[in-house]
Enzyme design. Structure first.
Site, PDB file in Angstrom:
ATOM      1  N   CYS A   3       0.850  -1.043   0.007  1.00  0.00           N
ATOM      2  CA  CYS A   3       0.146   0.037   0.019  1.00  0.00           C
ATOM      3  C   CYS A   3       0.950   1.228   0.035  1.00  0.00           C
ATOM      4  O   CYS A   3       1.696   1.424   1.014  1.00  0.00           O
ATOM      5  CB  CYS A   3      -1.009  -0.040   1.028  1.00  0.00           C
ATOM      6  SG  CYS A   3      -1.843   1.251   1.447  1.00  0.00           S
ATOM      7  N   CYS A  11      -1.583   6.786   5.847  1.00  0.00           N
ATOM      8  CA  CYS A  11      -2.659   6.036   6.577  1.00  0.00           C
ATOM      9  C   CYS A  11      -2.158   4.810   7.085  1.00  0.00           C
ATOM     10  O   CYS A  11      -1.433   3.967   6.317  1.00  0.00           O
ATOM     11  CB  CYS A  11      -3.691   5.578   5.549  1.00  0.00           C
ATOM     12  SG  CYS A  11      -5.098   4.433   6.064  1.00  0.00           S
ATOM     13  N   CYS A  14      -4.369   0.045   8.736  1.00  0.00           N
ATOM     14  CA  CYS A  14      -3.968  -1.436   8.341  1.00  0.00           C
ATOM     15  C   CYS A  14      -2.652  -1.657   9.103  1.00  0.00           C
ATOM     16  O   CYS A  14      -1.572  -1.650   8.676  1.00  0.00           O
ATOM     17  CB  CYS A  14      -3.595  -1.724   6.802  1.00  0.00           C
ATOM     18  SG  CYS A  14      -5.390  -1.885   6.083  1.00  0.00           S
ATOM     19  N   CYS A  87      -6.972   2.837  -2.483  1.00  0.00           N
ATOM     20  CA  CYS A  87      -6.902   1.765  -1.309  1.00  0.00           C
ATOM     21  C   CYS A  87      -7.287   0.352  -1.802  1.00  0.00           C
ATOM     22  O   CYS A  87      -8.419   0.160  -2.283  1.00  0.00           O
ATOM     23  CB  CYS A  87      -8.079   2.068  -0.226  1.00  0.00           C
ATOM     24  SG  CYS A  87      -7.860   0.849   1.135  1.00  0.00           S
ATOM     25  N   GLN A 211     -22.116  -7.128   7.066  1.00  0.00           N
ATOM     26  CA  GLN A 211     -20.824  -7.571   7.487  1.00  0.00           C
ATOM     27  C   GLN A 211     -20.075  -7.034   6.074  1.00  0.00           C
ATOM     28  O   GLN A 211     -20.559  -6.983   4.896  1.00  0.00           O
ATOM     29  CB  GLN A 211     -20.644  -8.997   7.237  1.00  0.00           C
ATOM     30  CG  GLN A 211     -21.136  -9.758   8.526  1.00  0.00           C
ATOM     31  CD  GLN A 211     -20.536  -9.533   9.876  1.00  0.00           C
ATOM     32  OE1 GLN A 211     -19.501  -8.852   9.725  1.00  0.00           O
ATOM     33  NE2 GLN A 211     -20.809 -10.011  10.748  1.00  0.00           N
ATOM     34  N   GLU A 261     -34.544  -7.281  16.834  1.00  0.00           N
ATOM     35  CA  GLU A 261     -33.407  -6.303  16.524  1.00  0.00           C
ATOM     36  C   GLU A 261     -34.036  -4.827  17.034  1.00  0.00           C
ATOM     37  O   GLU A 261     -35.178  -4.744  16.619  1.00  0.00           O
ATOM     38  CB  GLU A 261     -33.050  -6.494  15.140  1.00  0.00           C
ATOM     39  CG  GLU A 261     -32.596  -5.258  14.352  1.00  0.00           C
ATOM     40  CD  GLU A 261     -30.936  -5.105  14.828  1.00  0.00           C
ATOM     41  OE1 GLU A 261     -30.588  -3.947  15.204  1.00  0.00           O
ATOM     42  OE2 GLU A 261     -30.249  -5.886  15.054  1.00  0.00           O
ATOM     43  N   ASN A 306     -25.239 -12.322  18.011  1.00  0.00           N
ATOM     44  CA  ASN A 306     -24.497 -11.538  17.224  1.00  0.00           C
ATOM     45  C   ASN A 306     -24.310 -10.161  17.677  1.00  0.00           C
ATOM     46  O   ASN A 306     -24.768  -9.146  16.981  1.00  0.00           O
ATOM     47  CB  ASN A 306     -24.660 -11.592  15.713  1.00  0.00           C
ATOM     48  CG  ASN A 306     -23.701 -10.963  14.904  1.00  0.00           C
ATOM     49  OD1 ASN A 306     -22.532 -10.831  15.124  1.00  0.00           O
ATOM     50  ND2 ASN A 306     -23.852 -10.501  13.636  1.00  0.00           N
ATOM     51  N   CYS A 333     -17.117 -10.362  17.299  1.00  0.00           N
ATOM     52  CA  CYS A 333     -16.184  -9.408  16.621  1.00  0.00           C
ATOM     53  C   CYS A 333     -15.089  -9.017  17.622  1.00  0.00           C
ATOM     54  O   CYS A 333     -14.317  -8.233  17.376  1.00  0.00           O
ATOM     55  CB  CYS A 333     -16.848  -8.520  15.852  1.00  0.00           C
ATOM     56  SG  CYS A 333     -17.597  -7.206  16.997  1.00  0.00           S
TER      57      CYS A 333
END
Length: 374
Positions: A3, A11, A14, A87, A211, A261, A306, A333
């Site tokens: 990158c 940036c 990552c 990107c 997602q 939800e 979730n 997550c």
């Protein structure tokens, strides 16, 4: 993956850039096993891998620069726009759309929001691509003033981006570090972006969550469905169901599936998907997951959860621990909050787990765990 923005120190999102992909994956597997601790009766399946680049189906682009020369990407410490249209994380379809959108900003005279001066209108561009290559674009604005100009020039944009299906304006009048506001103004006749995964059509409205890694999301739903089908419960709850990904995949004849939800838009999307697929056994309702579980007269045989990064929390974990639920499929997550929730549910033992690399080039990942009552 190389990158140029990372190499130039423009940036640093990552954090694992420069490490080989096998090294990244092995480190994530070690991390989740360490966080969850040694468990002799837990079977770890092989991790689900992702493409190293071109996997992100959603772009959250801060708009900087000027109306004539806008930047799409992030802001540096001084508030200057850093353009990240090239990107490598984004899908080719998203990358191809960025240039067209930048020209649209100039054509419509949408002045980027200046954080320091608290002036200007266009704060962010949120762009999502479906598995079929269709697009949703959301203009996050300080006020409704530019909406008329967006409407005026929208036919040209639709012509330049033939796969563009849903366009909206989101209003964020407050000066605060959030991506979007509460009010959404739909600018196209089509209201939802069709997200087709594993042969199931889901509908994504502008303010609904999906997602960000399409390929790994499909694998996530397949794995959860395989576990549920093997256990064959007659009733399933999908708490924090979003647009119904787990519920729609797990629905089957003779199995009552209920999704819960807080987002009305997400529930409307899930209900539409179930109706189109002829899944009368799958129903959805608006509500808080914890309040719903605590107030329900009966518990199902299996619960899918979730939750957001903070996890289930004390009340819902305690309810699951004390309930008659035999199995829980937990998609997390954040392994730290997962570990806390597991400690609060000692009777529900993790039997199988699988790491899914939803976010290559970063330390983040998804982990799916099957819990069984001891």
């Amino acid at each position: 993956m190389h990158c140029s923005s990372f190499a130039a120190d423009l940036c640093r999102s990552c954090t694992l850039m420069g490490q080989s992909y096998p090294e990244q994956l092995a480190a994530k597997q070690r991390h989740v096993e360490q966080v969850l601790g040694p468990r002799a009766d837990l079977d770890w399946l092989a991790p689900v891998t992702s493409p190293e680049s071109g996997f992100r189906n959603k772009a959250k682009m801060v708009v900087g620069g000027t109306a004539l020369q806008p930047t799409l990407g992030i802001l540096d410490a001084t508030g200057r726009g850093i353009d990240l249209r090239d990107c490598g994380l984004y899908t080719p379809g998203l990358q191809a759309a960025f240039g067209v959108l930048a020209h649209f900003v100039a054509r419509a005279g949408l002045t980027p929001y200046d954080v320091a001066r608290r002036s200007g209108e266009l704060k962010n561009l949120l762009v999502t691509e479906s598995p079929d290559g269709e697009l949703m674009v959301r203009f996050v604005l300080r006020s409704q003033e530019p909406v008329a100009r967006i409407r005026k020039h929208l036919p040209v944009l639709l012509g330049e981006l033939p796969h563009l299906r849903v366009v909206s304006a989101n209003l964020l009048p407050e000066h605060k570090a959030v991506v979007e506001g509460e009010r959404e103004i739909l600018l196209t006749e089509q209201e939802t972006l069709r997200m087709r995964l594993n042969g199931i059509d889901m509908h994504l409205r502008p303010q609904s969550f999906f997602q960000t890694n399409t390929e790994v999301a499909a694998a996530l739903y397949r794995q959860a469905t395989a576990w549920v089908d093997e256990l064959a419960p007659s009733s399933v709850w999908d708490l924090y169901c979003g647009v119904g990904g787990f519920a729609l995949h797990c629905a089957a004849p003779g199995r009552a599936v209920l999704g819960v939800e807080t987002s009305r838009e997400a529930v409307a999307s899930a209900t539409l998907s179930a109706h189109e697929a002829g899944l009368s056994c799958a129903t959805f309702q608006v509500g808080d997951a914890t309040a719903f579980a605590l107030g329900a007269p009966h518990a199902p045989g299996l619960v899918v959860v979730n939750p957001p990064r903070r996890g289930l929390g004390e009340e819902l974990s305690r309810w699951l621990e004390e309930s008659s639920v035999e199995h829980v499929v937990y998609s997390s997550c954040h392994s730290g909050s997962l570990a806390r929730d597991l400690a609060a549910m000692p009777s529900l033992r993790p039997r199988r787990a699988r790491l899914l690399d939803m976010f290559p080039q970063t330390s983040h990942y998804e982990v799916l765990t099957l819990l069984e009552r001891a």
